[in-house]
Design a protein around this motif. Structure first.
Motif, PDB file in Angstrom:
ATOM      1  N   SER A 111     -33.052 -12.053   4.510  1.00 50.42           N
ATOM      2  CA  SER A 111     -32.269 -11.276   3.447  1.00 50.42           C
ATOM      3  C   SER A 111     -32.749  -9.563   2.102  1.00 50.42           C
ATOM      4  O   SER A 111     -31.631  -9.094   1.794  1.00 50.42           O
ATOM      5  CB  SER A 111     -32.257 -12.856   2.356  1.00 50.42           C
ATOM      6  OG  SER A 111     -32.140 -13.606   2.757  1.00 50.42           O
ATOM      7  N   ILE A 112     -34.085  -9.799   2.255  1.00 45.98           N
ATOM      8  CA  ILE A 112     -34.082  -8.601   1.680  1.00 45.98           C
ATOM      9  C   ILE A 112     -33.862  -7.357   2.690  1.00 45.98           C
ATOM     10  O   ILE A 112     -33.454  -6.168   2.154  1.00 45.98           O
ATOM     11  CB  ILE A 112     -35.535  -8.535   1.082  1.00 45.98           C
ATOM     12  CG1 ILE A 112     -36.301  -9.722   0.403  1.00 45.98           C
ATOM     13  CG2 ILE A 112     -36.086  -7.076   1.054  1.00 45.98           C
ATOM     14  CD1 ILE A 112     -35.888  -9.251  -1.003  1.00 45.98           C
ATOM     15  N   LEU A 113     -34.341  -7.489   4.092  1.00 43.42           N
ATOM     16  CA  LEU A 113     -33.682  -6.491   4.475  1.00 43.42           C
ATOM     17  C   LEU A 113     -32.044  -6.116   5.033  1.00 43.42           C
ATOM     18  O   LEU A 113     -31.546  -5.206   4.802  1.00 43.42           O
ATOM     19  CB  LEU A 113     -34.055  -7.317   6.033  1.00 43.42           C
ATOM     20  CG  LEU A 113     -34.180  -5.855   7.150  1.00 43.42           C
ATOM     21  CD1 LEU A 113     -34.519  -4.589   6.967  1.00 43.42           C
ATOM     22  CD2 LEU A 113     -35.147  -5.952   8.179  1.00 43.42           C
ATOM     23  N   THR A 114     -31.601  -6.811   5.035  1.00 44.51           N
ATOM     24  CA  THR A 114     -30.160  -6.956   4.859  1.00 44.51           C
ATOM     25  C   THR A 114     -29.300  -6.404   3.447  1.00 44.51           C
ATOM     26  O   THR A 114     -29.311  -5.326   3.808  1.00 44.51           O
ATOM     27  CB  THR A 114     -29.820  -8.786   4.611  1.00 44.51           C
ATOM     28  OG1 THR A 114     -30.066  -8.832   6.008  1.00 44.51           O
ATOM     29  CG2 THR A 114     -28.017  -8.425   4.406  1.00 44.51           C
ATOM     30  N   ILE A 149     -42.287  -6.930   5.204  1.00 44.88           N
ATOM     31  CA  ILE A 149     -41.483  -6.911   6.361  1.00 44.88           C
ATOM     32  C   ILE A 149     -41.882  -5.701   7.451  1.00 44.88           C
ATOM     33  O   ILE A 149     -42.086  -5.671   8.781  1.00 44.88           O
ATOM     34  CB  ILE A 149     -39.702  -6.276   5.994  1.00 44.88           C
ATOM     35  CG1 ILE A 149     -39.433  -7.352   5.643  1.00 44.88           C
ATOM     36  CG2 ILE A 149     -39.288  -5.657   7.356  1.00 44.88           C
ATOM     37  CD1 ILE A 149     -38.062  -7.798   4.814  1.00 44.88           C
ATOM     38  N   LEU A 150     -42.632  -4.473   6.650  1.00 47.46           N
ATOM     39  CA  LEU A 150     -43.133  -3.681   7.559  1.00 47.46           C
ATOM     40  C   LEU A 150     -44.606  -4.080   7.635  1.00 47.46           C
ATOM     41  O   LEU A 150     -45.037  -3.057   9.412  1.00 47.46           O
ATOM     42  CB  LEU A 150     -43.119  -2.307   6.609  1.00 47.46           C
ATOM     43  CG  LEU A 150     -42.193  -1.749   5.754  1.00 47.46           C
ATOM     44  CD1 LEU A 150     -42.791  -0.866   4.564  1.00 47.46           C
ATOM     45  CD2 LEU A 150     -41.730  -0.503   6.653  1.00 47.46           C
ATOM     46  N   GLN A 175     -44.986  -3.673  12.089  1.00 47.48           N
ATOM     47  CA  GLN A 175     -45.618  -2.107  12.204  1.00 47.48           C
ATOM     48  C   GLN A 175     -44.747  -1.245  12.167  1.00 47.48           C
ATOM     49  O   GLN A 175     -45.835  -0.429  12.868  1.00 47.48           O
ATOM     50  CB  GLN A 175     -46.503  -2.225  13.724  1.00 47.48           C
ATOM     51  CG  GLN A 175     -46.937  -3.736  14.473  1.00 47.48           C
ATOM     52  CD  GLN A 175     -46.944  -4.106  15.654  1.00 47.48           C
ATOM     53  OE1 GLN A 175     -47.346  -2.988  16.161  1.00 47.48           O
ATOM     54  NE2 GLN A 175     -48.455  -4.894  16.220  1.00 47.48           N
ATOM     55  N   LEU A 176     -44.472  -0.962  10.926  1.00 48.59           N
ATOM     56  CA  LEU A 176     -43.975   0.130  10.474  1.00 48.59           C
ATOM     57  C   LEU A 176     -44.128   0.971   9.171  1.00 48.59           C
ATOM     58  O   LEU A 176     -44.963   0.010   8.488  1.00 48.59           O
ATOM     59  CB  LEU A 176     -42.339   0.287  10.590  1.00 48.59           C
ATOM     60  CG  LEU A 176     -41.682  -0.603  12.468  1.00 48.59           C
ATOM     61  CD1 LEU A 176     -40.140   0.028  11.728  1.00 48.59           C
ATOM     62  CD2 LEU A 176     -41.787   1.492  13.029  1.00 48.59           C
ATOM     63  N   LYS A 177     -44.376   1.875   8.992  1.00 47.69           N
ATOM     64  CA  LYS A 177     -45.171   2.136   8.164  1.00 47.69           C
ATOM     65  C   LYS A 177     -44.229   2.601   6.475  1.00 47.69           C
ATOM     66  O   LYS A 177     -44.751   2.253   5.511  1.00 47.69           O
ATOM     67  CB  LYS A 177     -46.152   3.666   7.762  1.00 47.69           C
ATOM     68  CG  LYS A 177     -46.632   3.480   9.070  1.00 47.69           C
ATOM     69  CD  LYS A 177     -47.942   5.287   8.900  1.00 47.69           C
ATOM     70  CE  LYS A 177     -48.602   4.832  10.710  1.00 47.69           C
ATOM     71  NZ  LYS A 177     -49.683   5.864   9.971  1.00 47.69           N
ATOM     72  N   HIS A 178     -42.691   2.922   6.841  1.00 47.42           N
ATOM     73  CA  HIS A 178     -41.847   3.374   5.925  1.00 47.42           C
ATOM     74  C   HIS A 178     -40.928   2.160   6.271  1.00 47.42           C
ATOM     75  O   HIS A 178     -40.250   2.519   6.948  1.00 47.42           O
ATOM     76  CB  HIS A 178     -41.700   4.824   6.077  1.00 47.42           C
ATOM     77  CG  HIS A 178     -42.357   5.417   5.703  1.00 47.42           C
ATOM     78  ND1 HIS A 178     -43.385   5.532   4.061  1.00 47.42           N
ATOM     79  CD2 HIS A 178     -43.660   6.367   6.437  1.00 47.42           C
ATOM     80  CE1 HIS A 178     -44.806   6.409   4.419  1.00 47.42           C
ATOM     81  NE2 HIS A 178     -44.652   6.644   5.959  1.00 47.42           N
ATOM     82  N   ARG A 179     -39.483   2.142   4.609  1.00 44.67           N
ATOM     83  CA  ARG A 179     -38.551   0.925   5.078  1.00 44.67           C
ATOM     84  C   ARG A 179     -37.519   2.120   5.619  1.00 44.67           C
ATOM     85  O   ARG A 179     -36.746   1.717   6.557  1.00 44.67           O
ATOM     86  CB  ARG A 179     -38.298   0.979   3.787  1.00 44.67           C
ATOM     87  CG  ARG A 179     -37.591   2.232   2.610  1.00 44.67           C
ATOM     88  CD  ARG A 179     -36.934   1.927   1.633  1.00 44.67           C
ATOM     89  NE  ARG A 179     -36.718   0.928   0.685  1.00 44.67           N
ATOM     90  CZ  ARG A 179     -35.900  -0.069  -0.473  1.00 44.67           C
ATOM     91  NH1 ARG A 179     -36.946  -0.011  -1.201  1.00 44.67           N
ATOM     92  NH2 ARG A 179     -35.222  -0.790  -0.477  1.00 44.67           N
ATOM     93  N   TYR A 180     -37.678   3.191   5.508  1.00 48.88           N
ATOM     94  CA  TYR A 180     -36.872   4.747   6.019  1.00 48.88           C
ATOM     95  C   TYR A 180     -37.211   4.466   8.023  1.00 48.88           C
ATOM     96  O   TYR A 180     -35.801   4.690   8.194  1.00 48.88           O
ATOM     97  CB  TYR A 180     -36.465   6.241   5.869  1.00 48.88           C
ATOM     98  CG  TYR A 180     -36.953   6.332   4.474  1.00 48.88           C
ATOM     99  CD1 TYR A 180     -35.959   5.722   4.046  1.00 48.88           C
ATOM    100  CD2 TYR A 180     -37.994   6.221   3.143  1.00 48.88           C
ATOM    101  CE1 TYR A 180     -35.332   5.924   1.764  1.00 48.88           C
ATOM    102  CE2 TYR A 180     -37.876   6.357   2.770  1.00 48.88           C
ATOM    103  CZ  TYR A 180     -36.632   5.675   1.413  1.00 48.88           C
ATOM    104  OH  TYR A 180     -36.441   6.496  -0.017  1.00 48.88           O
TER     105      TYR A 180
END
Length: 92
Positions: free
Chosen positions: A18-21, A50-51, A55-60
Motif C-alpha cells: 500500500s505504501i509502495l503504491t 521495502i528498500l 536490496q535497493l538504496k533509494h526510493r528513486y
C-alpha cells in the motif's frame, strides 16, 4: 559488467504494498501518512523496510526499477496492488 537482480515483491507485506503504491503515485511521506492515518516516521520505516527487502538504496531506484519494467499500468487502478504482488521484476 551488467548485473541482474530480481525484485520479489511477494515478500512485501500488504501495508508495504500500500505504501509502495502511494510512493509510485508520487506522494510524499507526509501525504502518505495522512492517507493511512500514521506518522510520517512510520511511513519512513515502511519505505526503509521495502528498500531493505528489495536490496535497493533509494526510493528513486525502486520507482525507476518498477516503472521501467512495466509497460502500461494504471497505478490508480484497484488492481494495481494485485499487479505489484504478482510481478517478478528485473533490474539491470
Amino acid at each position: 559488467m551488467e548485473t541482474t537482480m530480481k525484485l520479489n515483491l511477494n515478500i512485501l507485506t500488504n501495508r508495504e504494498l500500500s505504501i509502495l503504491t502511494e510512493v509510485l503515485k508520487g506522494k510524499t511521506n507526509e501525504e502518505i501518512s495522512e492517507t493511512f492515518f500514521i506518522t510520517s516516521h512510520t511511513v519512513k520505516a515502511h519505505i526503509k523496510s521495502i528498500l531493505h527487502k528489495t536490496q535497493l538504496k533509494h526510493r528513486y531506484q525502486l520507482i525507476s526499477c518498477i516503472l521501467s519494467n512495466l509497460s502500461t499500468v494504471d497505478i490508480y487502478s484497484p488492481d494495481f496492488q494485485g499487479t505489484l504482488h504478482s510481478l517478478q521484476l528485473i533490474q539491470k
